[in-house]
Design a protein around this motif. Sequence first.
Motif, PDB file in Angstrom:
ATOM      1  N   LEU A  50       0.816  -1.220   0.000  1.00 12.45           N
ATOM      2  CA  LEU A  50       0.000   0.000   0.000  1.00 12.45           C
ATOM      3  C   LEU A  50       0.847   1.267   0.000  1.00 12.45           C
ATOM      4  O   LEU A  50       0.463   2.261  -0.614  1.00 12.45           O
ATOM      5  CB  LEU A  50      -0.950  -0.011   1.190  1.00 12.45           C
ATOM      6  CG  LEU A  50      -1.994  -1.128   1.161  1.00 12.45           C
ATOM      7  CD1 LEU A  50      -2.811  -1.131   2.447  1.00 12.45           C
ATOM      8  CD2 LEU A  50      -2.887  -1.016  -0.054  1.00 12.45           C
ATOM      9  N   ASP A  51       2.004   1.249   0.645  1.00 14.74           N
ATOM     10  CA  ASP A  51       2.877   2.421   0.674  1.00 14.74           C
ATOM     11  C   ASP A  51       3.416   2.773  -0.703  1.00 14.74           C
ATOM     12  O   ASP A  51       3.890   3.883  -0.916  1.00 14.74           O
ATOM     13  CB  ASP A  51       4.055   2.191   1.628  1.00 14.74           C
ATOM     14  CG  ASP A  51       3.634   2.197   3.083  1.00 14.74           C
ATOM     15  OD1 ASP A  51       2.487   2.592   3.389  1.00 14.74           O
ATOM     16  OD2 ASP A  51       4.460   1.785   3.932  1.00 14.74           O
ATOM     17  N   ARG A  52       3.351   1.853  -1.628  1.00 16.74           N
ATOM     18  CA  ARG A  52       3.879   2.081  -2.962  1.00 16.74           C
ATOM     19  C   ARG A  52       2.791   2.342  -3.995  1.00 16.74           C
ATOM     20  O   ARG A  52       3.081   2.576  -5.152  1.00 16.74           O
ATOM     21  CB  ARG A  52       4.754   0.899  -3.367  1.00 16.74           C
ATOM     22  CG  ARG A  52       6.069   0.969  -2.619  1.00 16.74           C
ATOM     23  CD  ARG A  52       6.732  -0.337  -2.365  1.00 16.74           C
ATOM     24  NE  ARG A  52       7.934  -0.109  -1.578  1.00 16.74           N
ATOM     25  CZ  ARG A  52       7.931  -0.016  -0.243  1.00 16.74           C
ATOM     26  NH1 ARG A  52       6.824  -0.146   0.440  1.00 16.74           N
ATOM     27  NH2 ARG A  52       9.049   0.216   0.417  1.00 16.74           N
ATOM     28  N   LEU A  53       1.539   2.279  -3.566  1.00 19.21           N
ATOM     29  CA  LEU A  53       0.429   2.551  -4.474  1.00 19.21           C
ATOM     30  C   LEU A  53       0.069   4.029  -4.438  1.00 19.21           C
ATOM     31  O   LEU A  53       0.003   4.644  -3.382  1.00 19.21           O
ATOM     32  CB  LEU A  53      -0.810   1.740  -4.084  1.00 19.21           C
ATOM     33  CG  LEU A  53      -0.704   0.221  -4.136  1.00 19.21           C
ATOM     34  CD1 LEU A  53      -2.057  -0.406  -3.813  1.00 19.21           C
ATOM     35  CD2 LEU A  53      -0.187  -0.256  -5.464  1.00 19.21           C
ATOM     36  N   SER A  54      -0.214   4.566  -5.597  1.00 18.24           N
ATOM     37  CA  SER A  54      -0.695   5.940  -5.696  1.00 18.24           C
ATOM     38  C   SER A  54      -2.102   6.016  -5.107  1.00 18.24           C
ATOM     39  O   SER A  54      -2.824   5.021  -5.071  1.00 18.24           O
ATOM     40  CB  SER A  54      -0.705   6.347  -7.168  1.00 18.24           C
ATOM     41  OG  SER A  54      -1.114   7.675  -7.315  1.00 18.24           O
ATOM     42  N   ASP A  55      -2.492   7.186  -4.658  1.00 11.01           N
ATOM     43  CA  ASP A  55      -3.838   7.359  -4.097  1.00 11.01           C
ATOM     44  C   ASP A  55      -4.925   7.022  -5.112  1.00 11.01           C
ATOM     45  O   ASP A  55      -5.999   6.571  -4.739  1.00 11.01           O
ATOM     46  CB  ASP A  55      -4.038   8.791  -3.582  1.00 11.01           C
ATOM     47  CG  ASP A  55      -3.230   9.066  -2.327  1.00 11.01           C
ATOM     48  OD1 ASP A  55      -2.844   8.101  -1.623  1.00 11.01           O
ATOM     49  OD2 ASP A  55      -2.986  10.254  -2.040  1.00 11.01           O
ATOM     50  N   ASP A  56      -4.637   7.233  -6.406  1.00 13.53           N
ATOM     51  CA  ASP A  56      -5.635   6.956  -7.436  1.00 13.53           C
ATOM     52  C   ASP A  56      -5.381   5.620  -8.152  1.00 13.53           C
ATOM     53  O   ASP A  56      -5.795   5.419  -9.288  1.00 13.53           O
ATOM     54  CB  ASP A  56      -5.704   8.104  -8.446  1.00 13.53           C
ATOM     55  CG  ASP A  56      -4.392   8.312  -9.192  1.00 13.53           C
ATOM     56  OD1 ASP A  56      -3.347   7.778  -8.761  1.00 13.53           O
ATOM     57  OD2 ASP A  56      -4.405   9.019 -10.215  1.00 13.53           O
ATOM     58  N   PHE A  57      -4.737   4.696  -7.472  1.00 11.05           N
ATOM     59  CA  PHE A  57      -4.444   3.380  -8.040  1.00 11.05           C
ATOM     60  C   PHE A  57      -5.718   2.703  -8.539  1.00 11.05           C
ATOM     61  O   PHE A  57      -6.772   2.796  -7.915  1.00 11.05           O
ATOM     62  CB  PHE A  57      -3.791   2.466  -6.991  1.00 11.05           C
ATOM     63  CG  PHE A  57      -3.690   1.035  -7.437  1.00 11.05           C
ATOM     64  CD1 PHE A  57      -2.666   0.622  -8.262  1.00 11.05           C
ATOM     65  CD2 PHE A  57      -4.646   0.100  -7.061  1.00 11.05           C
ATOM     66  CE1 PHE A  57      -2.578  -0.699  -8.704  1.00 11.05           C
ATOM     67  CE2 PHE A  57      -4.569  -1.225  -7.485  1.00 11.05           C
ATOM     68  CZ  PHE A  57      -3.536  -1.620  -8.306  1.00 11.05           C
ATOM     69  N   HIS A  58      -5.598   2.013  -9.666  1.00 10.52           N
ATOM     70  CA  HIS A  58      -6.684   1.154 -10.123  1.00 10.52           C
ATOM     71  C   HIS A  58      -6.103  -0.074 -10.825  1.00 10.52           C
ATOM     72  O   HIS A  58      -5.087  -0.011 -11.488  1.00 10.52           O
ATOM     73  CB  HIS A  58      -7.696   1.894 -11.005  1.00 10.52           C
ATOM     74  CG  HIS A  58      -7.130   2.466 -12.260  1.00 10.52           C
ATOM     75  ND1 HIS A  58      -6.440   3.646 -12.290  1.00 10.52           N
ATOM     76  CD2 HIS A  58      -7.143   2.005 -13.531  1.00 10.52           C
ATOM     77  CE1 HIS A  58      -6.066   3.915 -13.529  1.00 10.52           C
ATOM     78  NE2 HIS A  58      -6.465   2.933 -14.292  1.00 10.52           N
ATOM     79  N   GLY A  59      -6.782  -1.189 -10.580  1.00 13.42           N
ATOM     80  CA  GLY A  59      -6.371  -2.463 -11.146  1.00 13.42           C
ATOM     81  C   GLY A  59      -7.527  -3.104 -11.875  1.00 13.42           C
ATOM     82  O   GLY A  59      -8.492  -2.442 -12.249  1.00 13.42           O
TER      83      GLY A  59
END
Length: 148
Positions: A50-59
């Motif tokens: 989670l620390d490496r995901l952008s706030d607007d992450f999408h998968g």
Amino acid sequence: MRRMSANCFLCLLLLALLAGCQRSTPEQALRAQIAQIEQGIEQGQPDRLLDRLSDDFHGNDGMDRNAAGRLLKTQRLLNPQISVVLGPLDVQIDQGHARVDFTAALAGGRGRVFERAQVYPVQTYWRLEDDQWRLYRAQWGDGRSAGD
């Protein structure tokens, strides 16, 4: 002679320390982020992902940052032992953005022998945010069973 050996040793030590202080290249920094995610998944530490995901992450299927954390926690409950093996990373970097493609083999289970294993093709998209690479998009294909 002994003094010369000591001076030579000190020079080599100093050179080694200076080499270790060099700034990493963008690709090295990106590879380090991916290694941290891999280790976090294996060790059941969702914050390392989670620390490496952008706030607007999408998968896949509209998965956002929070859903990614829940997925990891759920998988950890189902599979207390998780192994991650990544194939070679194909890294492409262009002006603060990057794409990294690879194959991920995931295995999990409750004991010493893994009960489940899947291989996934993965595409990840990264961008620099405050001088840190952040994963903002990931796509993965349907997993194939390791025996297929």
